[in-house]
Design an enzyme around this catalytic site. Structure first.
Site: not given
Length: 249
Positions: A43, A45, A106, A197
């Site tokens: 993705s 994010s 992350k 996100s």
């Protein structure tokens, strides 16, 4: 040569082939469990740091080993072996706390005991605003995933780690939050694409140390357009050559 000798030779050759295959599989399992694990970015994010279609290596030894270092995360032990704490600013692959079968990636912004809050799009750690400087705009949909120019802010954490973040919307739901108290043995994670996100501000919550898989280290392949790396005929037009062997910061 007798029939028996031929049969023995044939059997020995097959056994040797099986042995080599088993040894190769065991070696691959050891490397994946203890050293490196390939990971693909699913993705946007972490844009602009990581793009959808990036393929990278995660170093498994960076924070020691937990049950989630093993394939399928068997419940063989708890905690971490040879554990070490991630540094603020590390880009980390971890198991999604509500569903450990799902991998997330992350950036670590909050350590155990920290107080984390977003105010008007600025990150605050323990009541102190993290320096955030607008460096310009990116007008490349492959990087931003958006059809218009996007503001870019350079953020520098207290330990000196610096990276770019995207600001898609100056008044998004994640730009102003409550103050989060990071509990012992947990971490607060955020994506660099701040307005797009799902992270510790929302459904991810605080990430237990046990859920850490490893540190994102090196992009070894990257392809745009949601193409598969197996579609070799698309490489000339879609491969992001400038991102090959690019270290993650």
């Amino acid at each position: 040569m007798s029939v028996a000798e031929k049969s023995q030779k044939k059997s020995g050759g097959l056994g040797e082939t099986v042995s080599v295959i088993v040894q190769a599989l065991l070696l691959a399992l050891v490397i994946r469990t203890l050293l490196f694990q390939p990971f693909s970015i699913p993705s946007g994010s972490m844009r602009p740091t990581l793009l959808e279609g990036d393929y990278l290596f995660v170093t498994k030894w960076s924070y020691g080993y937990s049950r989630y270092s093993l394939p399928f995360g068997p419940d063989l032990f708890s905690g971490r072996i040879w554990g070490s704490e991630p540094k603020r600013g590390d880009v980390v692959v971890f198991k999604f706390p509500p569903d450990p079968s799902v991998d997330y990636i992350k950036r670590v912004v909050g350590l155990p005991g920290d107080k984390i809050q977003m105010k008007n799009g600025q990150l605050f750690i323990n009541g102190v605003g993290v320096p955030r400087v607008k460096t310009g705009q990116i007008d490349n949909p492959d990087i931003t995933e958006m059809p218009q120019p996007i503001d870019v802010y350079r953020e520098t954490l207290p330990n000196g780690v610096s990276y770019d973040t995207l600001d898609l919307n100056p008044n998004s739901i994640g730009d102003n939050t409550r103050e989060f108290d990071v509990p012992p043995g947990h971490y607060f994670m955020m994506g660099d694409n701040r307005d797009n996100s799902a992270d510790s501000r929302f459904t991810v919550g605080y990430v237990p140390a046990e859920n850490l898989v490893g540190r994102a280290n090196l992009v070894f392949f990257s392809i745009a357009g949601k193409a598969s790396p197996l579609e070799i005929w698309k490489w000339p037009s879609l491969m992001r050559v400038s991102r090959l062997f690019h270290f993650v910061n």
